[in-house]
Design an enzyme around this catalytic site. Structure first.
Site, short mmCIF file in Angstrom:
data_model
loop_
_atom_site.label_atom_id
_atom_site.label_comp_id
_atom_site.label_asym_id
_atom_site.label_seq_id
_atom_site.Cartn_x
_atom_site.Cartn_y
_atom_site.Cartn_z
N SER A 261 0.82 -1.21 0.00
CA SER A 261 0.00 0.00 0.00
C SER A 261 0.85 1.26 0.00
CB SER A 261 -0.95 -0.06 1.20
OG SER A 261 -2.07 0.71 0.94
N HIS A 402 -7.51 -5.77 -0.19
CA HIS A 402 -6.28 -5.05 0.13
C HIS A 402 -5.54 -5.74 1.28
CE1 HIS A 402 -4.10 -1.30 -0.26
NE2 HIS A 402 -4.16 -1.07 1.03
C1 GTR Z 1 -5.41 4.53 1.69
C2 GTR Z 1 -4.83 5.34 0.59
C3 GTR Z 1 -4.08 4.45 -0.35
C4 GTR Z 1 -3.22 3.43 0.35
C5 GTR Z 1 -3.78 2.96 1.68
C6 GTR Z 1 -2.79 2.30 2.65
O1 GTR Z 1 -6.20 5.24 2.54
O2 GTR Z 1 -5.86 6.01 -0.07
O3 GTR Z 1 -3.36 5.22 -1.28
O4 GTR Z 1 -1.93 3.88 0.49
O5 GTR Z 1 -4.35 3.98 2.40
O6 GTR Z 1 -1.64 2.68 2.76
O7 GTR Z 1 -3.24 1.39 3.35
#
Ligand code: GTR
Length: 420
Positions: A261, A402
């Protein structure tokens, strides 16, 4: 009359129309992706084609400068002193199969100091081994089931499941992230693992860049192209690499940098600016990472800049709702790894990170690998779920959402076996 004017002003303040970015819902339809054309990695800004590896090395410099100026900001050269303090050492970890140690890296510069703690695992083979290096989200104690690894004292994001509140970590998080960092499997495949808590490198909130590694450069006058937090985290990874070069258990020429991420964005930027990283892995990095900005699918440049104003250079804001004007796009970031192998992983339900945009980025980076006589991404159509493709660029779209999961690690280990 006075009251009327006041009402008018208040009316404009409270009922003024929201900015376009506030109105726009994220787009999750392929039909909603605008027509776009990508900047060519193999064409100099002044025109002129890149035909040879020597040309590419020039073009590469140009691209790094563009990413520094418009996206991540320029990190300072390291001119301080690095000192490694061993905090604990267990040569009989996993019933003697491995060693685990804790090292505090002290970074000193002009009377200022910042430190961050590394947690290192490596097989007791008696031979130097290749290793994975990655920042973690909630502290090194989340990668350890026992009390030898202390709970981080640094600022931390609040998260009930991880037991952090008031921006402080607690014992509740201990061991909770072991499934995401399966060190036992990594060690049994013959690799070491080095992890550190990203908040010790640079706390993840907007404080005007006064804390974390930014604090080592108080004389720096900030401008529109100054380094943001992603560049700070990447810079920290390079300092870990400085340290690893002096460690006898690791093969420093076989260190893979990986991140999930926002930390996947940092891993990519680290790999782009520091070619000592022999292999680079982006796990669900999305916008500002592996995904093409021009697709505006899921998270967009405007959304990310408004949610996380401290992540990027201030210049990146110029491209809010204006992606076509970007002099680069993220496939060129992947291309900066060439000829080193790079792996991009998506989660099929992680639409916010634009899985298809991450894949297309791999395809569009491939001509640079071809220049080296290497196959980048072996296919041009996105592979089915859970069917990895591995050239010098690797890609999979995993089932689920995710996260950095054991399935992802299995592919990274296979990819590292293939290339190391
Ligand atoms: C989210 C963000 C993403 C990603 C994520 C993370 O809120 O929008 O770009 O980086 O966080 O790091 O878990």
């Amino acid at each position: 009359m006075k009251n009327f004017l006041l009402l008018l002003v208040l009316g404009t303040l409270s009922f003024g129309s929201p900015s376009p970015a506030q109105q726009v819902e994220p787009n999750y339809e392929e039909s909603g992706v605008p027509d776009y054309s990508l900047p060519d990695p193999l064409r100099f800004e002044a025109g002129g084609q890149v035909n040879h590896v020597e040309d590419w090395l020039e073009r590469r410099k140009e691209l790094v400068t563009l990413f520094e100026k418009h996206v991540y900001g320029k990190s300072p050269d390291w001119d301080g002193e690095l000192h490694a303090e061993t905090l604990f050492e267990n040569p009989n970890f996993l019933a003697g199969k491995a060693s685990r140690k804790g090292v505090r890296l002290h970074l000193k510069r002009n009377g200022r100091e910042v430190f961050f703690d590394l947690l290192l695992f490596y097989p007791n083979t008696g031979q130097p081994v290749p290793a994975f290096l990655g920042l973690n989200f909630y502290g090194n104690h989340t990668l350890a089931g026992d009390a030898q690894v202390p709970v981080t004292e640094a600022w931390i994001r609040n998260n009930e499941a991880m037991g952090s509140s008031g921006n402080r970590a607690s014992e509740v998080g201990r061991g909770k992230r072991i499934p995401n960092w399966p060190y036992e499997a990594i060690i049994s495949r013959g690799y070491g693992l080095v992890s550190l808590y990203y908040g010790e490198v640079d706390p993840d909130f907007d404080d005007g860049f006064r804390n974390g590694v930014h604090a080592l450069y108080p004389e720096e006058r900030r401008n529109e192209a100054s380094w943001g937090s992603i560049a700070g985290w990447a810079w920290g990874l390079s300092r870990v690499m400085d340290f690893l070069e002096s460690e006898s258990w690791v093969q420093p020429e076989k260190v893979a940098v990986l991140g999930h991420s926002r930390l996947g964005k940092a891993a990519l930027w680290a790999g782009a600016v520091d070619t000592r990283f022999a292999l680079v892995i982006s796990n669900n990095s999305g916008c500002g990472g592996a995904a093409l900005s021009r697709r505006k699918y899921g998270e967009t440049v405007a959304r990310i800049n408004r949610s996380f104003p401290h992540w990027f250079a201030a210049n990146f804001n110029q491209y809010n709702e204006n992606e076509a004007a970007l002099p680069i796009d993220q496939h060129q970031l992947l291309a900066l790894m060439a000829p080193r192998p790079v792996y991009v992983a998506s989660g099929v339900e992680d639409r916010w990170a634009d899985p298809r945009g991450e894949f297309l980025s791999c395809v569009a980076a491939s001509p640079v690998y071809a220049l080296f006589g290497l196959q980048g991404m072996p296919v041009t159509a996105q592979p089915p779920v859970d069917e990895p493709e591995m050239g010098h660029i690797g890609y999979h779209v995993r089932s689920g959402g995710h996260g950095l999961l054991p399935y992802d690690w299995e592919q990274y280990l296979d990819f590292a076996d293939l290339h190391f």
